[in-house]
Design an enzyme around this catalytic site. Structure first.
Site: not given
Ligand code: 26V
Length: 812
Positions: A650, A542-543, A654, A355, A548
């Site tokens: 995403t 968004k976050r 929406k 992701h 972003k």
């Molecule tokens: C990474 C980490 C790093 C360490 C601590 C906790 C934590 C929690 C979540 C993440 C995931 C980061 C990746 C992410 O959220 N990607 C997003 O995924 C979406 C669904 O596929 C996508 O639409 C977004 O563009 C993408 O940034």
């Protein structure tokens, strides 16, 4: 399921009475909500049982979606909708003088995720159930979800999200299905009859208790399961040994340290901080999840070596990737299979989705920490690594390549590499993202395993994001093209025929205005700010992340503000800019950006010379339930990440589904939205992928050149530190430095001028109402392709090799 209004009303009253000994007049709204929720769960329970029975009787292949995050939001409304009794409930309650909308507002969001990744998991569960695919969620039952955000004096303040305080009507605790997860200790090896046996000693046992939530399919009798694990001590409340010795506080400490494993969701999705608790969380739910899968598989009586025919484990990002080594452990140490057999089974069971390509977010665990917490798992990971390195060496004869691709190297375990090596499928989440994985980030692996790599563009459930959140639009669509689109969302394309139909467009306009009006009334009540519902609603929710580029949005707003100050008669359509964004608590720059947005909002909203044409609102505590309210109101959808950085997005889908026009860079799934709607129905700006890559390769971007050569930019950037924003100069000094001294990592200054132009274009397009509505209709028409039903069909066909199961209604 079927229930008539009269029966429903009686059932509801009976529930109130049996649960609380109350009737409609004496009960609180909260009790009414809880009673309704409990009734709806009861309505779903027959289908839940049938589904489980049918899956196991027919020995159907099951998909287990392993994810650290499930950003579910609220379930009352969507459950009632999916059961097919929305109108019955709404009218029935109305006749009892109760508003269903009001009760829905009492449910706390299950905010068990950070953002896109967790919400995607929730949409996938809805789609799997609605398509009749036997697919279940496996994750952690966090006691506290993503923090609640308050804005105090313009700053973000985080408050613990105690989402379970009123209880959770949807879950069922299944103590009988609890399992033990072992941490730490030592592993000894013994040989017997030519075989190695491993014994794990002196470990710390943790009890994993599952809580199941029904995932109700849309009017199809299917009810799948989301199983979330909670950590408890084995001897229930106290370490009895310490307790009886009078060491009360030690006993309590032990209990809390165990329970902390499932206590809180990590709120930072920007970088890894390598905390041991997070690794504990990962192994905790993975180990418990696999145990329960193996247990139920064994009940079918089939041999373990065939499990890959009946089970698929999908790994949502690298977070659950210890599953690969844990499954190997089960197959070898418990089922006594050989390494080769275990490996062949494991790789057929596991599939992995990537992701993100942001280096800071790619998970790597320090060897020492990993080894200490998971000694046996570490041995297995090392062995996987050794065997893999050998294969790479045999193929390329190139030690440097081996070093680059090694799973264990330079003191770390690279979880993405483990996930790729141990899975039969590796997918990206949008075409561009997958392309970048294949050609750049994971190029070596793509060369080594070309067949594993594939794309699955993300999607969103049109049930929550259109039918539920924008019911008037859904009715208009059905009245216009019939209701086939509800089961086959790609049929929304039939709306194209009406894109030039003035009467249709007028209705589309009315619905948007109605949604906007309702929202402004809420804003007025809650924040005492008046917003013009006739202004353009321009939304970025968004976050908060540097990539972003909320900053770019703010800079355009400041530019507009200065222009209006110079020329109050400037002919623009009034515009309201909405922001909603949580910053990770430790992400300093993101938090400053929130303060900047609020500072700019304060200035503009209180300046009567501009505030009829321009307003800025920061919406507190952006969440799934807030998204459901703001997205149907949006005219403009801001998708302005630096090209190549947003894997998919995403939110973009929406907004499109709700008729907003997108202003976007050609990043993530924006590329595919653009492909579908064409140049005329989206406003594209900014650097293209190759340009970004070139700059990054040559390291020849000079932010300061853009600052020096554009007077508008200079004024805005200087404004950060010259006191013109009415706050101490130090307040935004670090943003200033980030842009100039640190050279603006995400090209805000470079894209500024193009963005301003794109925003002008939005202004003139909106001025032509008929044209705007045509664009809006075209966007809605193409949005069906972004339903997660479509995405899940592709996963089912190309990765999981599974079809739907028709659940028959069976009354016991
Ligand atoms: C990474 C980490 C790093 C360490 C601590 C906790 C934590 C929690 C979540 C993440 C995931 C980061 C990746 C992410 O959220 N990607 C997003 O995924 C979406 C669904 O596929 C996508 O639409 C977004 O563009 C993408 O940034």
């Amino acid at each position: 399921m079927f229930v008539d209004k009269k029966t429903f009303k009686n059932d509801f009253k009976k529930k109130l009475m049996t649960l609380y000994a109350e009737d409609i007049d004496t009960s609180s709204k909260l009790h009414q909500y809880l009673a309704l929720g409990s009734l709806i769960k009861e309505y779903a329970s027959q289908g839940w049982m049938n589904t489980n029975n049918q899956y196991s009787r027919q020995a159907r292949k099951q998909i287990y979606y392993f994810s650290m995050e499930f950003l579910i939001g609220r379930l009352l409304g969507s459950n009632i909708l999916n059961l097919g009794i929305y109108d019955i409930c709404k009218e029935g309650l109305y006749e009892l003088n109760i508003s269903l909308d009001e009760l829905e507002e009492l449910e706390n969001d299950a905010g068990l995720g950070n953002g896109g990744l967790g919400r995607l998991a929730a949409c996938f569960l809805d789609s799997m159930a609605s398509l009749g695919i036997p697919g279940h969620g496996c994750g952690i039952r966090y006691g506290y979800g993503l923090f609640e955000q308050k804005i105090v004096n313009g700053y973000q303040v985080e408050i613990p999200d105690n989402w379970l305080r009123d209880g959770n009507v949807w879950e069922v605790r299944r103590e009988d299905k609890a399992v033990i997860v072992k941490f730490g200790g030592e592993v000894t090896m013994n040989e017997k009859d030519g075989r190695l046996y491993f014994e794990h000693k002196n470990y710390e046992p943790v009890l994993a208790v599952p809580y199941d939530t029904p995932i109700i399919g849309y009017k199809n009798n299917t009810v799948n399961t989301m199983r979330l694990w909670s950590a408890e001590t084995i001897d229930k409340d106290f370490d009895l040994d310490s307790f009886s010795k009078g060491q009360y506080s030690k006993a309590v400490e032990h209990k809390y340290s165990i329970e902390s494993i499932s206590q809180v969701l990590y709120p930072d999705d920007t970088r890894i901080d390598g905390k041991i608790l997070r690794l504990k969380q990962q192994y905790f739910f993975v180990c418990a999840g696999l145990k329960s899968i193996v247990r139920s598989y064994k009940k079918t009586g089939r041999p373990m070596r065939e499990i890959y025919k009946y089970v698929q484990v999908h790994i949502n990002d690298t977070h659950p990737s210890v599953a690969i080594a844990e499954f190997m452990r089960i197959l070898m140490d418990e089922e006594l299979l050989s390494w080769d057999d275990a490996w062949s089974i494991t790789t057929r069971v596991m599939a992995y989705t990537n992701h993100t390509i942001l280096a800071e977010a790619l998970e790597k665990w320090p060897i020492e920490l990993f080894k200490k917490l998971l000694p046996r798992i570490f041995m297995i990971v090392s062995e996987i690594n050794e065997r893999f390195c050998k294969e790479v060496y045999e193929k390329y004869n190139d030690l440097e390549k081996v070093h680059k691709m090694a799973i264990v190297s330079d003191g770390f375990i690279n979880m993405a590499y483990l996930a790729i090596v141990g899975s039969h499928s590796v997918n990206g989440v949008a075409k561009l993202h997958t392309e970048i994985l294949k050609t750049r980030e994971l190029h070596n692996f793509f060369e080594f395993y070309p067949k594993k790599f594939n794309n699955k563009t993300n999607g969103i459930t049109h049930r929550r994001w259109l039918i539920k959140s924008n019911p008037n639009l859904a009715s208009l669509i059905t009245n216009t093209i019939g209701d086939k689109w509800i089961y086959s969302p790609e049929r929304l394309i039939d709306l194209l025929k009406f894109a030039k139909d003035e009467s249709f467009k007028e209705k589309l306009h009315d619905i948007k205005q109605k949604n906007k009006l309702k929202f402004t009334e809420m804003i007025q009540r809650k924040y005492n700010i008046s917003v013009d519902p006739n202004s353009i609603f321009d939304v970025q929710v968004k976050r908060l992340h540097a990539y972003k580029r909320q900053l770019l949005n703010v800079f355009n707003i400041l530019n507009l503000y200065y222009k209006l100050k110079e020329n109050p008669n400037l002919n623009i359509v009034p515009r309201t800019f909405f922001f909603g964004a949580k910053a990770a608590p430790g992400y300093y720059l993101a938090k400053r950006t929130i303060k900047l947005i609020n500072t700019v909002a304060d200035i503009i909203n209180n300046d009567s010379s501009v505030n009829e044409k321009l307003k800025v609102l920061f919406l507190e505590n952006y969440s799934v339930s807030l998204a459901e309210k703001i997205i149907p109101c949006a005219d403009v959808s801001e998708q302005i990440s630096t090209t190549t950085k947003e894997a998919s997005g995403t939110g973009n889908m929406k907004f499109m589904m709700n008729g907003a026009i997108t202003i976007a860079t050609l990043d993530g799934a924006n590329v595919e939205i653009h492909e579908k709607v064409g140049d005329d129905n989206i406003v594209i700006f900014g650097m293209k992928k190759d340009e970004v890559i070139e700059y990054e390769k040559n390291k020849n971007y000079r932010a300061v050149d853009f600052y020096n050569s554009d007077a508008r930019l200079k004024r805005i950037v200087d404004g950060l530190i010259n006191g013109s924003l009415g706050v101490p100069k130090s307040e935004f000094e670090d943003i200033y430095k980030y842009l100039l001294a640190n050279n603006d990592e995400f090209f805000v200054l470079k894209d500024f001028s193009d963005y301003v132009e794109a925003q002008d274009k939005i202004n003139s397009l909106y001025s032509d109402k008929s044209k705007w509505l045509e664009m809006s209709a075209i966007n809605i028409a193409h949005s069906g392709d972004f339903s997660s039903d479509n995405t899940i069909k592709n996963y089912a066909k190309e990765i999981w090799h599974i079809g739907p199961v028709n659940i028959r209604l069976k009354k016991n």
